[in-house]
Design a protein around this motif. Sequence first.
Motif, PDB file in Angstrom:
ATOM      1  N   ILE A  52     104.197 119.822  62.880  1.00 18.61           N
ATOM      2  CA  ILE A  52     102.954 120.378  62.356  1.00 18.61           C
ATOM      3  C   ILE A  52     102.540 119.459  61.212  1.00 18.61           C
ATOM      4  O   ILE A  52     103.278 119.317  60.232  1.00 18.61           O
ATOM      5  CB  ILE A  52     103.168 121.814  61.832  1.00 18.61           C
ATOM      6  N   ILE A  53     101.407 118.796  61.339  1.00 20.38           N
ATOM      7  CA  ILE A  53     100.952 117.861  60.313  1.00 20.38           C
ATOM      8  C   ILE A  53      99.888 118.547  59.456  1.00 20.38           C
ATOM      9  O   ILE A  53      98.823 118.923  59.958  1.00 20.38           O
ATOM     10  CB  ILE A  53     100.376 116.580  60.930  1.00 20.38           C
ATOM     11  N   VAL A  54     100.189 118.708  58.171  1.00 17.92           N
ATOM     12  CA  VAL A  54      99.229 119.274  57.234  1.00 17.92           C
ATOM     13  C   VAL A  54      98.698 118.124  56.380  1.00 17.92           C
ATOM     14  O   VAL A  54      99.455 117.468  55.661  1.00 17.92           O
ATOM     15  CB  VAL A  54      99.867 120.353  56.339  1.00 17.92           C
ATOM     16  N   LEU A  55      97.403 117.876  56.471  1.00 20.93           N
ATOM     17  CA  LEU A  55      96.790 116.763  55.749  1.00 20.93           C
ATOM     18  C   LEU A  55      96.450 117.182  54.321  1.00 20.93           C
ATOM     19  O   LEU A  55      96.010 118.302  54.065  1.00 20.93           O
ATOM     20  CB  LEU A  55      95.535 116.293  56.484  1.00 20.93           C
ATOM     21  N   GLY A  56      96.656 116.256  53.402  1.00 20.78           N
ATOM     22  CA  GLY A  56      96.533 116.561  51.985  1.00 20.78           C
ATOM     23  C   GLY A  56      95.102 116.759  51.504  1.00 20.78           C
ATOM     24  O   GLY A  56      94.128 116.365  52.142  1.00 20.78           O
ATOM     25  N   ASP A  74      98.842 127.420  54.442  1.00 18.53           N
ATOM     26  CA  ASP A  74      99.074 128.759  55.003  1.00 18.53           C
ATOM     27  C   ASP A  74      98.990 128.739  56.531  1.00 18.53           C
ATOM     28  O   ASP A  74      99.793 129.389  57.212  1.00 18.53           O
ATOM     29  CB  ASP A  74      98.059 129.758  54.449  1.00 18.53           C
ATOM     30  N   VAL A  75      98.032 127.985  57.067  1.00 15.40           N
ATOM     31  CA  VAL A  75      97.930 127.873  58.524  1.00 15.40           C
ATOM     32  C   VAL A  75      99.127 127.098  59.077  1.00 15.40           C
ATOM     33  O   VAL A  75      99.691 127.457  60.114  1.00 15.40           O
ATOM     34  CB  VAL A  75      96.597 127.196  58.931  1.00 15.40           C
ATOM     35  N   GLY A  76      99.534 126.037  58.381  1.00 16.98           N
ATOM     36  CA  GLY A  76     100.721 125.297  58.800  1.00 16.98           C
ATOM     37  C   GLY A  76     101.954 126.181  58.818  1.00 16.98           C
ATOM     38  O   GLY A  76     102.752 126.126  59.767  1.00 16.98           O
ATOM     39  N   TYR A  77     102.079 127.010  57.795  1.00 10.38           N
ATOM     40  CA  TYR A  77     103.214 127.939  57.743  1.00 10.38           C
ATOM     41  C   TYR A  77     103.136 128.953  58.886  1.00 10.38           C
ATOM     42  O   TYR A  77     104.164 129.287  59.501  1.00 10.38           O
ATOM     43  CB  TYR A  77     103.236 128.673  56.404  1.00 10.38           C
ATOM     44  N   SER A  86     109.634 123.098  64.491  1.00  7.65           N
ATOM     45  CA  SER A  86     110.571 123.358  63.396  1.00  7.65           C
ATOM     46  C   SER A  86     110.378 122.355  62.258  1.00  7.65           C
ATOM     47  O   SER A  86     111.114 122.398  61.273  1.00  7.65           O
ATOM     48  CB  SER A  86     112.012 123.280  63.900  1.00  7.65           C
ATOM     49  N   ARG A  87     109.401 121.451  62.374  1.00  8.12           N
ATOM     50  CA  ARG A  87     109.173 120.418  61.375  1.00  8.12           C
ATOM     51  C   ARG A  87     107.725 120.448  60.899  1.00  8.12           C
ATOM     52  O   ARG A  87     106.792 120.501  61.710  1.00  8.12           O
ATOM     53  CB  ARG A  87     109.485 119.029  61.945  1.00  8.12           C
ATOM     54  N   ILE A  88     107.564 120.407  59.574  1.00  4.59           N
ATOM     55  CA  ILE A  88     106.241 120.305  58.975  1.00  4.59           C
ATOM     56  C   ILE A  88     106.165 118.975  58.233  1.00  4.59           C
ATOM     57  O   ILE A  88     107.016 118.681  57.389  1.00  4.59           O
ATOM     58  CB  ILE A  88     105.951 121.461  58.001  1.00  4.59           C
ATOM     59  N   LEU A  89     105.167 118.173  58.565  1.00  2.00           N
ATOM     60  CA  LEU A  89     104.933 116.899  57.886  1.00  2.00           C
ATOM     61  C   LEU A  89     103.720 117.058  56.983  1.00  2.00           C
ATOM     62  O   LEU A  89     102.612 117.286  57.465  1.00  2.00           O
ATOM     63  CB  LEU A  89     104.691 115.795  58.919  1.00  2.00           C
ATOM     64  N   VAL A  90     103.955 116.981  55.674  1.00  2.05           N
ATOM     65  CA  VAL A  90     102.845 117.047  54.720  1.00  2.05           C
ATOM     66  C   VAL A  90     102.509 115.620  54.319  1.00  2.05           C
ATOM     67  O   VAL A  90     103.372 114.859  53.888  1.00  2.05           O
ATOM     68  CB  VAL A  90     103.180 117.929  53.498  1.00  2.05           C
ATOM     69  N   SER A  91     101.264 115.241  54.484  1.00  2.00           N
ATOM     70  CA  SER A  91     100.856 113.853  54.275  1.00  2.00           C
ATOM     71  C   SER A  91      99.701 113.803  53.297  1.00  2.00           C
ATOM     72  O   SER A  91      98.676 114.461  53.492  1.00  2.00           O
ATOM     73  CB  SER A  91     100.443 113.215  55.602  1.00  2.00           C
ATOM     74  N   VAL A 114     110.236 128.095  53.799  1.00  3.00           N
ATOM     75  CA  VAL A 114     110.540 127.001  54.724  1.00  3.00           C
ATOM     76  C   VAL A 114     111.693 126.188  54.145  1.00  3.00           C
ATOM     77  O   VAL A 114     111.602 125.721  53.004  1.00  3.00           O
ATOM     78  CB  VAL A 114     109.315 126.094  54.961  1.00  3.00           C
ATOM     79  N   PRO A 115     112.772 125.979  54.881  1.00  2.00           N
ATOM     80  CA  PRO A 115     113.904 125.202  54.366  1.00  2.00           C
ATOM     81  C   PRO A 115     113.499 123.767  54.018  1.00  2.00           C
ATOM     82  O   PRO A 115     112.673 123.163  54.701  1.00  2.00           O
ATOM     83  CB  PRO A 115     114.917 125.223  55.521  1.00  2.00           C
ATOM     84  N   ARG A 116     114.114 123.256  52.953  1.00  2.00           N
ATOM     85  CA  ARG A 116     113.772 121.908  52.487  1.00  2.00           C
ATOM     86  C   ARG A 116     113.921 120.862  53.584  1.00  2.00           C
ATOM     87  O   ARG A 116     113.083 119.955  53.707  1.00  2.00           O
ATOM     88  CB  ARG A 116     114.676 121.547  51.288  1.00  2.00           C
ATOM     89  N   GLU A 117     114.965 120.964  54.393  1.00  3.06           N
ATOM     90  CA  GLU A 117     115.214 119.940  55.410  1.00  3.06           C
ATOM     91  C   GLU A 117     114.171 119.941  56.521  1.00  3.06           C
ATOM     92  O   GLU A 117     114.081 118.976  57.302  1.00  3.06           O
ATOM     93  CB  GLU A 117     116.608 120.111  56.017  1.00  3.06           C
ATOM     94  N   ASN A 118     113.363 120.992  56.604  1.00  4.47           N
ATOM     95  CA  ASN A 118     112.332 121.071  57.640  1.00  4.47           C
ATOM     96  C   ASN A 118     110.967 120.564  57.178  1.00  4.47           C
ATOM     97  O   ASN A 118     110.003 120.578  57.947  1.00  4.47           O
ATOM     98  CB  ASN A 118     112.194 122.512  58.135  1.00  4.47           C
TER      99      ASN A 118
END
Length: 226
Positions: A52-56, A74-77, A86-91, A114-118
Amino acid sequence: MSFILRMKKRIVLLVILGISAAVIVLLIDFYIDRTGVEYLRVPDDVPQVDAIIVLGAYVFPDGTVSEMLRDRLDVGYHLYHLNKSSRILVSGDHGRKEYDEVNGMRKYLQSKGVPRENIFMDHAGFDTYDSLYRARDVFQVKNAVIVSQEYHLKRALYIARKLGIEAYGVSSDKYKYPGMKYYRAREVGARFKAFLQAGIFKPEPKYLGEAIPIWKSGELTDDGKS
């Protein structure tokens, strides 16, 4: 008279060229808009993806995320909670020590459980093109759901698809944000730039670096901030 005639011809030519350029820019804007619409989804209809890519967007000096960015997170969550990935990429932009979008985004997601490693942070997502190019090459994302406001999301989907990412988008529009007319007007130029970058030239982003595969731990993207 010949000088005046030549000047008139030049003015007419400049007007024609100006109108032609404006038409081309608007046609590209429409093309990217229609391309993006094709891949918009509601959360329940998104397939499972690598990330899940959340753009900054803007973060306040104390690290608090702006309302627009909070809605993206919130939508990414929500997508994470639906097990779309299981992975969120914040960019986002972390090009200066005093301005840091990605740690603010990471902290917000951690506060929601959300766990830090995710959570993966892309500190060099200086613009949408760089974010998606790096998602593909650094984080090795092959398919993704991208989250942003719709005016921006359509361009992001166009770029991602041109770069070979099987991308879908979920809009994070919660209400009418202040300044949206300005954002939409600016988007016309941004889409023209995206057409040149992703559709024609495909330049490398400002920074690449070693691969950090999305299936590993997000802690590999830490920069020492708690």
